[in-house]
Write an enzyme that holds these catalytic residues in place. Structure first.
Site, mmCIF file in Angstrom:
data_model
loop_
_atom_site.group_PDB
_atom_site.id
_atom_site.type_symbol
_atom_site.label_atom_id
_atom_site.label_comp_id
_atom_site.label_asym_id
_atom_site.label_seq_id
_atom_site.Cartn_x
_atom_site.Cartn_y
_atom_site.Cartn_z
ATOM 1 N N GLY A 85 38.351 36.320 44.663
ATOM 2 C CA GLY A 85 38.954 35.884 44.079
ATOM 3 C C GLY A 85 38.908 36.251 42.291
ATOM 4 O O GLY A 85 37.657 37.102 42.286
ATOM 5 N N CYS A 141 32.185 37.664 47.682
ATOM 6 C CA CYS A 141 32.327 37.597 46.990
ATOM 7 C C CYS A 141 31.989 36.432 45.245
ATOM 8 O O CYS A 141 31.471 35.567 45.251
ATOM 9 C CB CYS A 141 33.902 38.381 46.894
ATOM 10 S SG CYS A 141 33.925 39.570 45.401
ATOM 11 N N TYR A 142 33.737 35.861 45.382
ATOM 12 C CA TYR A 142 33.284 35.240 44.240
ATOM 13 C C TYR A 142 33.385 33.485 45.315
ATOM 14 O O TYR A 142 31.988 33.088 43.835
ATOM 15 C CB TYR A 142 35.197 34.729 43.128
ATOM 16 C CG TYR A 142 35.351 33.923 42.333
ATOM 17 C CD1 TYR A 142 34.967 33.924 41.393
ATOM 18 C CD2 TYR A 142 35.221 32.401 43.501
ATOM 19 C CE1 TYR A 142 34.874 33.304 40.574
ATOM 20 C CE2 TYR A 142 35.367 30.970 42.102
ATOM 21 C CZ TYR A 142 35.222 31.017 41.000
ATOM 22 O OH TYR A 142 35.294 30.365 39.596
ATOM 23 N N HIS A 147 33.039 41.975 50.953
ATOM 24 C CA HIS A 147 34.083 41.676 51.653
ATOM 25 C C HIS A 147 34.129 42.260 53.338
ATOM 26 O O HIS A 147 34.579 43.154 54.146
ATOM 27 C CB HIS A 147 35.878 42.262 51.053
ATOM 28 C CG HIS A 147 35.876 41.541 49.324
ATOM 29 N ND1 HIS A 147 36.312 39.930 49.531
ATOM 30 C CD2 HIS A 147 35.367 41.825 48.365
ATOM 31 C CE1 HIS A 147 36.543 40.069 48.228
ATOM 32 N NE2 HIS A 147 36.013 40.821 47.532
ATOM 33 N N GLU A 177 36.237 40.487 55.334
ATOM 34 C CA GLU A 177 37.353 40.698 55.801
ATOM 35 C C GLU A 177 38.241 41.793 55.967
ATOM 36 O O GLU A 177 39.404 41.799 56.668
ATOM 37 C CB GLU A 177 37.848 39.756 55.404
ATOM 38 C CG GLU A 177 38.055 39.431 54.135
ATOM 39 C CD GLU A 177 37.355 39.346 53.194
ATOM 40 O OE1 GLU A 177 37.639 38.942 51.623
ATOM 41 O OE2 GLU A 177 36.212 39.405 53.166
ATOM 42 N N ASP A 198 61.107 36.656 66.016
ATOM 43 C CA ASP A 198 60.626 35.608 65.183
ATOM 44 C C ASP A 198 61.588 34.559 65.775
ATOM 45 O O ASP A 198 61.222 33.312 66.001
ATOM 46 C CB ASP A 198 60.374 35.816 63.661
ATOM 47 C CG ASP A 198 59.405 36.307 63.494
ATOM 48 O OD1 ASP A 198 58.705 36.981 63.716
ATOM 49 O OD2 ASP A 198 59.429 37.348 62.106
ATOM 50 N N LYS A 213 52.019 37.608 62.986
ATOM 51 C CA LYS A 213 52.830 37.985 63.529
ATOM 52 C C LYS A 213 52.671 38.993 64.903
ATOM 53 O O LYS A 213 52.661 38.258 66.165
ATOM 54 C CB LYS A 213 53.128 39.358 62.526
ATOM 55 C CG LYS A 213 54.370 40.435 63.254
ATOM 56 C CD LYS A 213 55.530 39.752 62.809
ATOM 57 C CE LYS A 213 56.868 39.843 63.187
ATOM 58 N NZ LYS A 213 58.376 39.793 62.349
#
Length: 524
Positions: free
Chosen positions: A60, A87-88, A181, A183, A238, A380
């Site tokens: 964050g 991180c945060y 991070h 991710e 979609d 997606k």
């Protein structure tokens, strides 16, 4: 959002990071069901209802040293489940559990290397199984503050030049924290770290589209009962997947409305009608309104006026045709999980408006319909997997994104029937070339643009004065950033020759090599 009751659930507490969604995407790739919720909503009552098997605290933009900065609910640390701070998330976990964080003067942005420390048992921690094979790990840092004193029970097992506590763990409580991070794809073994964490928590990877399909069908039946449902069908991934899923649940209670604006790609309208009316036998109203749309756009060159005109007419046509269904009580939409996340304000203020193409221009309010959104828990790529599970042909499931206004915004300047016809043919040749060369699935989006300029050319022994065409092809993960696709000169030359030879009205072809940013993917 309805929690999935029959799945092992992981909770991601969002502190406002720009990449929180990537945590969820990484986990979903390992078939782990997870949900993102802003930190303000996660309290003792929420945790009791959600019953997570593990918790991840996101990064964050705030500083834990500031008064009033975000904090994790203290009950998270008494649940008895593994917790990972990123991180945060590492910083607030450290401070809340008795450690210290120091602000400023220690910024570290971009690529960094984490090396193991000499503390006991540092390489025996299951979170880092299979890592540090070369003695260090390449990671992605983005922080200004850093941990300066460990919380009781923690030890440091990894450090970087500006983060001496880059990796901290308390294995006895299954608490883990990293300053980088995992991710983002720049952290080379980030996915492995997240997989190790979910292994520690005992996740078995039970999140599959086969089970999701069955649960979604039951949920649709429970929500709709015997009522009628209408679905605005664009022909995109979609809305197509949502329509087939709902039809499998309630059959003839569903009616799709396909508004043909006359600005679809070559053969697209016919393909949509054939698939849904003939193949799936789904009740379909085909509103062929090409003349109405193109006449309204005559003389219009401003791209925003084009979009607003098309949006207004779409609402009018959809509303009139939907009335033919009679006594419909639900409107089906292909809302996806990123849209749901974007509609929730991290700061707790008013919600951000979901993009207009996801709420059909405000039709739910005007028509007093309740929403059916069976894809709102999916990303997606998961929608594509569900489409395959439902038996949708690959030509639909794997197709590139297509803008709501269609070819109108790929024809800068005034729109005419002649220009649309030229563009449609050029686009078809271009996409045929991409498919012939086996490149379609490697490209996020590809299309032709008919430029509002004429150029001199020579064809045979005669002079021509025809339109110039631009080709665009980009690679991307989510459409937020993009890079042009590096076609070979041979491919571009072959494609240009085909377009000029096969499409009357074009005598010059160019290739757009602009990335996003600074450009956008579409030209208008």
């Amino acid at each position: 959002m309805t929690h999935q009751p029959d799945h092992q659930r992981l909770l991601i507490v969002d502190f406002g990071s720009q990449v929180t969604q990537l945590i969820a995407r990484r986990l979903r790739e390992s078939r782990i069901y997870c949900e993102i919720h802003p930190f303000q909503k996660v309290d003792a009552a929420f945790l009791a209802a959600f019953a997570p098997r593990a918790v991840i605290l996101s990064g964050g933009p705030a500083s834990v040293t500031e008064t009033g900065s975000p904090r994790a609910a203290p009950e998270i640390f008494t649940l008895g489940v593994p917790v990972l701070g990123i991180c945060y998330g590492q910083q607030t976990m450290t401070q809340q559990l008795g450690g210290k964080v120091e602000a400023g003067h220690h910024a570290e942005f971009g690529r960094a290397f984490v090396t193991p420390t000499e503390t006991p048992n540092n390489m025996g921690d299951p979170l880092f199984a299979g890592l540090f094979a070369t003695g260090r790990e390449e990671v992605w840092m983005s922080h200004g503050d850093r941990v300066t004193a460990l919380a009781p029970g923690f030890s440091v097992i990894g450090e970087s030049p500006n983060a001496p506590f880059a990796i901290t763990t308390d294995p006895s409580r299954h608490f883990y924290a990293v300053q980088f991070h995992p991710e983002v794809h720049h952290t080379v073994n980030g996915a492995r770290i997240l997989r190790n964490f979910t292994d520690i928590a005992g996740f078995t990877g039970d999140w599959t589209m086969a089970t999701y399909k069955e649960q979604a069908i039951e949920a649709i039946r429970a929500q709709v009962g015997g009522a009628k449902v209408i679905c605005g069908l664009s022909g995109g991934v979609d809305s197509s997947v949502a329509a087939v899923l709902i039809h499998e649940a309630i059959g003839e209670q569903l009616t799709c409305v396909f508004v043909d604006t006359g600005m679809m790609r070559m053969g697209e309208a016919e393909e949509v009608v054939t698939l849904f009316r003939d193949h799936y036998n789904i009740p379909l109203i085909h509103a062929d309104e090409a003349d109405r749309f193109i006449d309204a756009l005559e003389g219009v060159s401003d791209p925003e006026i084009k979009r607003k005109t098309i949006g207004r007419l779409f609402i009018e046509v959809f509303e009139a045709r939907a009335a033919e269904v009679g006594d419909a009580r639900f409107l089906a939409q292909g809302t996806l999980y990123p849209d749901v996340i974007e509609s929730v304000s991290f700061t707790g203020g008013p919600s951000v408006t979901i993009k207009s193409h996801h709420n059909v221009g405000g039709l739910p309010e005007r028509m007093h319909l309740k929403l059916v959104e069976p894809l709102r828990e999916l990303f997606k790529d998961e929608v594509r997997a569900l489409g395959r599970e439902l038996g949708l042909p690959e030509s639909f499931v794997g197709r590139h994104p297509f803008p709501g206004p269609g070819l109108a915004i790929r024809c800068p300047g005034e729109i005419t029937r002649e220009k649309l016809a030229i563009l449609r043919k050029a686009d078809a040749v271009y996409l045929d070339q991409i498919r012939r060369h086996g490149l379609y699935d490697a490209i996020w989006q590809a299309f032709a643009v008919l430029l509002p300029v004429r150029t001199v050319g020579v064809m045979g022994d005669g002079r021509t004065y025809d339109y110039a065409c631009a080709l665009r092809a980009v690679t991307s993960v989510d459409g937020m950033t993009a890079d042009y696709y590096p076609f070979t000169h041979e491919f571009l030359g072959e494609t240009a020759t085909r377009i000029i030879n096969e499409v009357k009205g074009i005598n010059r072809v160019t290739y757009d090599i602009t990335s996003k940013p600074p450009g956008t993917i579409e030209w208008e």
